[in-house]
Structures are given as structure tokens and as C-alpha cells.
Scaffold this motif. Structure first.
Motif, PDB file in Angstrom:
ATOM      1  N   GLY A   1       0.838  -1.324  -0.081  1.00  0.00           N
ATOM      2  CA  GLY A   1       0.067   0.180   0.121  1.00  0.00           C
ATOM      3  C   GLY A   1       0.811   1.361  -0.071  1.00  0.00           C
ATOM      4  N   PHE A   2       2.150   1.330   0.045  1.00  0.00           N
ATOM      5  CA  PHE A   2       2.933   2.483   0.143  1.00  0.00           C
ATOM      6  C   PHE A   2       3.994   2.077  -0.983  1.00  0.00           C
ATOM      7  CE2 PHE A   2       1.802   1.985   4.256  1.00  0.00           C
ATOM      8  CZ  PHE A   2       1.445   3.234   4.735  1.00  0.00           C
ATOM      9  N   THR A   3       4.246   3.435  -1.735  1.00  0.00           N
ATOM     10  CA  THR A   3       5.511   3.597  -2.657  1.00  0.00           C
ATOM     11  C   THR A   3       6.117   4.787  -2.355  1.00  0.00           C
ATOM     12  OG1 THR A   3       5.968   3.714  -5.033  1.00  0.00           O
ATOM     13  CG2 THR A   3       3.817   4.863  -4.302  1.00  0.00           C
ATOM     14  N   VAL A   4       7.458   4.851  -2.609  1.00  0.00           N
ATOM     15  CA  VAL A   4       8.357   5.900  -2.295  1.00  0.00           C
ATOM     16  C   VAL A   4       8.317   6.749  -3.694  1.00  0.00           C
ATOM     17  CG1 VAL A   4      10.424   6.662  -1.949  1.00  0.00           C
ATOM     18  CG2 VAL A   4       9.793   4.904  -0.708  1.00  0.00           C
ATOM     19  N   ALA A   5       7.871   8.028  -3.770  1.00  0.00           N
ATOM     20  CA  ALA A   5       7.465   8.658  -4.911  1.00  0.00           C
ATOM     21  C   ALA A   5       9.015   9.372  -5.320  1.00  0.00           C
ATOM     22  CB  ALA A   5       6.596   9.816  -4.790  1.00  0.00           C
ATOM     23  N   GLY A   6      10.124   9.363  -4.117  1.00  0.00           N
ATOM     24  CA  GLY A   6      11.251  10.318  -4.541  1.00  0.00           C
ATOM     25  C   GLY A   6      11.772  10.356  -3.045  1.00  0.00           C
ATOM     26  N   GLU A   7      13.027  10.847  -3.310  1.00  0.00           N
ATOM     27  CA  GLU A   7      13.731  11.464  -2.169  1.00  0.00           C
ATOM     28  C   GLU A   7      14.451  12.776  -2.098  1.00  0.00           C
ATOM     29  OE1 GLU A   7      16.586   8.502  -0.549  1.00  0.00           O
ATOM     30  OE2 GLU A   7      15.188   6.672  -0.959  1.00  0.00           O
ATOM     31  N   ALA A   8      14.699  13.562  -1.098  1.00  0.00           N
ATOM     32  CA  ALA A   8      15.405  14.846  -1.116  1.00  0.00           C
ATOM     33  C   ALA A   8      16.225  15.008  -0.050  1.00  0.00           C
ATOM     34  CB  ALA A   8      14.344  15.877  -1.266  1.00  0.00           C
ATOM     35  N   ALA A   9      17.538  15.590  -0.218  1.00  0.00           N
ATOM     36  CA  ALA A   9      18.239  15.729   0.920  1.00  0.00           C
ATOM     37  C   ALA A   9      18.166  17.251   1.551  1.00  0.00           C
ATOM     38  CB  ALA A   9      19.862  15.323   0.686  1.00  0.00           C
ATOM     39  N   ASP A  10      17.431  18.180   0.734  1.00  0.00           N
ATOM     40  CA  ASP A  10      17.380  19.564   1.130  1.00  0.00           C
ATOM     41  C   ASP A  10      15.990  20.231   0.720  1.00  0.00           C
ATOM     42  OD1 ASP A  10      17.736  21.014  -1.715  1.00  0.00           O
ATOM     43  OD2 ASP A  10      19.204  19.426  -1.778  1.00  0.00           O
ATOM     44  N   GLY A  11      15.776  21.048   1.186  1.00  0.00           N
ATOM     45  CA  GLY A  11      14.488  21.755   1.305  1.00  0.00           C
ATOM     46  C   GLY A  11      14.170  22.158  -0.099  1.00  0.00           C
ATOM     47  N   LEU A  12      15.036  22.826  -1.003  1.00  0.00           N
ATOM     48  CA  LEU A  12      14.625  23.242  -2.523  1.00  0.00           C
ATOM     49  C   LEU A  12      14.369  22.095  -3.260  1.00  0.00           C
ATOM     50  CD1 LEU A  12      17.443  26.007  -2.950  1.00  0.00           C
ATOM     51  CD2 LEU A  12      14.956  26.379  -2.811  1.00  0.00           C
ATOM     52  N   THR A  13      15.142  20.825  -3.120  1.00  0.00           N
ATOM     53  CA  THR A  13      14.879  19.729  -3.852  1.00  0.00           C
ATOM     54  C   THR A  13      13.392  19.298  -3.332  1.00  0.00           C
ATOM     55  OG1 THR A  13      17.074  19.262  -3.910  1.00  0.00           O
ATOM     56  CG2 THR A  13      15.567  17.257  -4.730  1.00  0.00           C
ATOM     57  N   ALA A  14      13.131  19.365  -2.428  1.00  0.00           N
ATOM     58  CA  ALA A  14      11.720  18.862  -1.595  1.00  0.00           C
ATOM     59  C   ALA A  14      10.721  19.712  -2.545  1.00  0.00           C
ATOM     60  CB  ALA A  14      11.619  18.928  -0.306  1.00  0.00           C
ATOM     61  N   VAL A  15      10.920  20.802  -2.496  1.00  0.00           N
ATOM     62  CA  VAL A  15       9.803  21.784  -3.235  1.00  0.00           C
ATOM     63  C   VAL A  15       9.826  21.340  -4.556  1.00  0.00           C
ATOM     64  CG1 VAL A  15       9.329  24.069  -3.802  1.00  0.00           C
ATOM     65  CG2 VAL A  15       9.976  23.542  -1.395  1.00  0.00           C
ATOM     66  N   ARG A  16      10.937  21.215  -5.417  1.00  0.00           N
ATOM     67  CA  ARG A  16      10.731  20.969  -6.600  1.00  0.00           C
ATOM     68  C   ARG A  16      10.121  19.534  -6.984  1.00  0.00           C
ATOM     69  NH1 ARG A  16      14.312  17.927  -9.594  1.00  0.00           N
ATOM     70  NH2 ARG A  16      16.115  17.756  -7.849  1.00  0.00           N
ATOM     71  N   LEU A  17      10.733  18.355  -6.038  1.00  0.00           N
ATOM     72  CA  LEU A  17       9.865  17.256  -6.299  1.00  0.00           C
ATOM     73  C   LEU A  17       8.559  17.154  -5.885  1.00  0.00           C
ATOM     74  CD1 LEU A  17      12.834  14.815  -4.942  1.00  0.00           C
ATOM     75  CD2 LEU A  17      12.303  15.513  -7.380  1.00  0.00           C
ATOM     76  N   ALA A  18       8.287  17.970  -4.986  1.00  0.00           N
ATOM     77  CA  ALA A  18       6.883  17.794  -4.618  1.00  0.00           C
ATOM     78  C   ALA A  18       5.926  18.560  -5.680  1.00  0.00           C
ATOM     79  CB  ALA A  18       6.304  18.993  -3.285  1.00  0.00           C
ATOM     80  N   ALA A  19       6.487  19.342  -6.554  1.00  0.00           N
ATOM     81  CA  ALA A  19       5.653  20.099  -7.697  1.00  0.00           C
ATOM     82  C   ALA A  19       5.716  19.148  -8.738  1.00  0.00           C
ATOM     83  CB  ALA A  19       6.369  21.331  -8.019  1.00  0.00           C
ATOM     84  N   THR A  20       6.805  18.512  -9.051  1.00  0.00           N
ATOM     85  CA  THR A  20       6.755  17.308 -10.259  1.00  0.00           C
ATOM     86  C   THR A  20       6.203  16.058  -9.888  1.00  0.00           C
ATOM     87  OG1 THR A  20       9.020  16.780  -9.486  1.00  0.00           O
ATOM     88  CG2 THR A  20       8.738  18.526 -11.348  1.00  0.00           C
ATOM     89  N   LEU A  21       6.219  15.491  -8.861  1.00  0.00           N
ATOM     90  CA  LEU A  21       6.027  14.164  -8.325  1.00  0.00           C
ATOM     91  C   LEU A  21       4.577  14.147  -7.835  1.00  0.00           C
ATOM     92  CD1 LEU A  21       9.169  12.899  -6.861  1.00  0.00           C
ATOM     93  CD2 LEU A  21       8.276  12.347  -9.142  1.00  0.00           C
ATOM     94  N   LYS A  22       4.149  15.406  -7.128  1.00  0.00           N
ATOM     95  CA  LYS A  22       2.670  15.212  -6.558  1.00  0.00           C
ATOM     96  C   LYS A  22       2.507  14.140  -5.679  1.00  0.00           C
ATOM     97  CE  LYS A  22       0.559  18.205 -10.239  1.00  0.00           C
ATOM     98  NZ  LYS A  22       1.985  18.662 -10.873  1.00  0.00           N
ATOM     99  N   PRO A  23       3.461  13.935  -4.686  1.00  0.00           N
ATOM    100  CA  PRO A  23       3.013  13.009  -3.943  1.00  0.00           C
ATOM    101  C   PRO A  23       1.937  12.965  -2.753  1.00  0.00           C
ATOM    102  CG  PRO A  23       4.904  14.028  -2.956  1.00  0.00           C
ATOM    103  CD  PRO A  23       4.499  14.687  -4.265  1.00  0.00           C
ATOM    104  N   ASP A  24       1.325  12.048  -2.258  1.00  0.00           N
ATOM    105  CA  ASP A  24       0.351  12.057  -1.483  1.00  0.00           C
ATOM    106  C   ASP A  24       0.652  12.503  -0.052  1.00  0.00           C
ATOM    107  OD1 ASP A  24      -1.684  10.790  -3.114  1.00  0.00           O
ATOM    108  OD2 ASP A  24      -0.699   8.920  -2.700  1.00  0.00           O
TER     109      ASP A  24
END
Length: 214
Positions: free
Chosen positions: A26-49
Motif C-alpha cells: 500500500g506504500f510507494t516511495v515517490a522520491g527522496e530529497a536531501a534538502d528543502g529546495l529539492t523537496a519543493v521541486r519534487l513536490a511540484a513534479t511528483l505530486k506525492p500524497d
């Protein structure tokens, strides 16, 4: 399937979280980030739950990353903290995080929390919300800053918000006000909409900041 973005500057922590999530149905890892800026970028592109967000990271920290993400996304953010050292939880809830967990939270509890948040629920139970927020509020003087939409609440809604901040469930609020649980739930929901609270935890924050709870 719940997609999760894991954000932490420690490789070992990300590895542990990824291993836990991928080992559970029931879980999948959409992606990983090691800093805040990457997190913001991945949140916009990957749209995780859901995003598991560390606080202390290089670049922009987890609080600023959360602030930016909730401005453009409905993704739910769970802040991970060491609690004793990180006194940013109150601010995290205020800016839109759906709640927070200790980094030593048992795996089963973490997985249950992710499921709850993904379903749109509040991560923290009312009693836990009250206890943890009081821990931060009572650390120093607090300036009352009324919410700009506070005037939109009816007197009954103000009363309900104050009771929610005491840690009462909808059923307990109903008993206190001698109304049905459905009516109490409706008042809570309307107050959340009027104040723009993403969940019950943020509603409690607004209650403390606005002086509805002490």
C-alpha cells in the motif's frame, strides 16, 4: 497506493524510511530529497500524497519548504522532529503541516499516521495535539494575534473551536454543549473552512494564537 516523498539530509534516515515503506503493502516511495529546495521541486513534479519532512537541512529548512509546498499543493506534510531540540513544531502546524512525529516513532505508528493523513484526517488526536502544543506555547510569553477571519465565526463556532483546543473530541464537544455529535462535527468543519485550517491540528493552533484558548 500511497505515494510518499522522503525528505531528510541524513542518508541513513532516508534509507531506513525507504526500506520501511517499500516493505509494506500500500506504500510507494515517490522520491527522496536531501534538502528543502529539492523537496519543493519534487513536490511540484511528483505530486506525492504525503511528504515526510525533516526540519534541519541545508539550503532552506523543512519549515520554509513546507510553507512553499502548501501554497501550491494539496500534498499533506508530516514534519519529523527530535522534539526536545526542535522547537519549530508550533510554527510547522501554523504554516500548514498536517502534524508531526518524533523520529523515534515506532514503524507501525508511522505507517498508521501516513495512512491517516493520506485519507485527509488529522495526524494528531485532539488530546495529543493539546499536550504537544501546550508544551511549546508555555515555553515563553505568547502574543495574541487574532486570525484575520476570526470575525466570520459565530459565537457557537468560537465556543466549539475553544473546546477543540482543550483536546475534546467531537463526541465530547457534543456532550459538553448538549448537541448531537453530527452537529458538533458540522461546527468544527465550518470553523475550519472559515479559518482556512487544513486540519484539526492547525485549527487548534489558530485557537491559541487568536486567544480563544489559553
Amino acid at each position: 497506493m500511497i505515494s510518499v516523498l522522503v525528505v531528510d539530509d541524513q542518508d541513513l534516515v532516508r534509507l531506513g524510511l525507504r526500506t520501511l515503506l517499500t516493505s509494506e503493502d500500500g506504500f510507494t516511495v515517490a522520491g527522496e530529497a536531501a534538502d528543502g529546495l529539492t523537496a519543493v521541486r519534487l513536490a511540484a513534479t511528483l505530486k506525492p500524497d504525503v511528504i515526510l519532512m525533516d526540519i534541519r537541512m541545508p539550503g532552506i529548512d523543512g519549515l520554509e519548504a513546507t510553507r512553499r509546498i502548501v501554497e501550491f499543493s494539496d500534498t499533506r506534510v508530516i514534519v519529523l522532529t527530535t522534539f526536545e531540540r526542535d522547537e519549530y513544531v508550533f510554527e510547522a502546524l501554523h504554516i500548514g503541516a498536517s502534524g508531526f512525529l518524533l523520529k523515534d516513532t515506532p514503524p507501525v505508528t508511522l505507517l498508521d499516521a501516513i495512512r491517516t493523513v493520506a485519507d485527509g484526517g488529522a495526524l494528531l488526536s485532539p488530546s495529543v495535539t493539546r499536550t504537544l502544543i501546550r508544551e511549546f506555547v508555555t515555553k515563553g510569553p505568547r502574543r495574541v494575534v487574532p486570525h484575520p477571519r476570526l470575525g466570520q465565526l459565530t459565537e457557537r463556532e468560537r465556543e466549539v473551536v475553544a473546546l477543540a483546543a482543550e483536546g475534546l473530541t467531537n463526541q465530547e464537544i457534543a456532550a459538553r454543549l448538549v448537541v448531537s455529535p453530527a452537529t458538533a462535527r458540522t461546527h468544527v468543519s465550518r470553523a475550519m473552512v472559515k479559518l482556512g485550517a487544513r486540519d484539526r491540528a492547525q485549527l487548534v493552533v489558530f485557537a491559541y494564537q487568536s486567544g480563544l484558548a489559553t
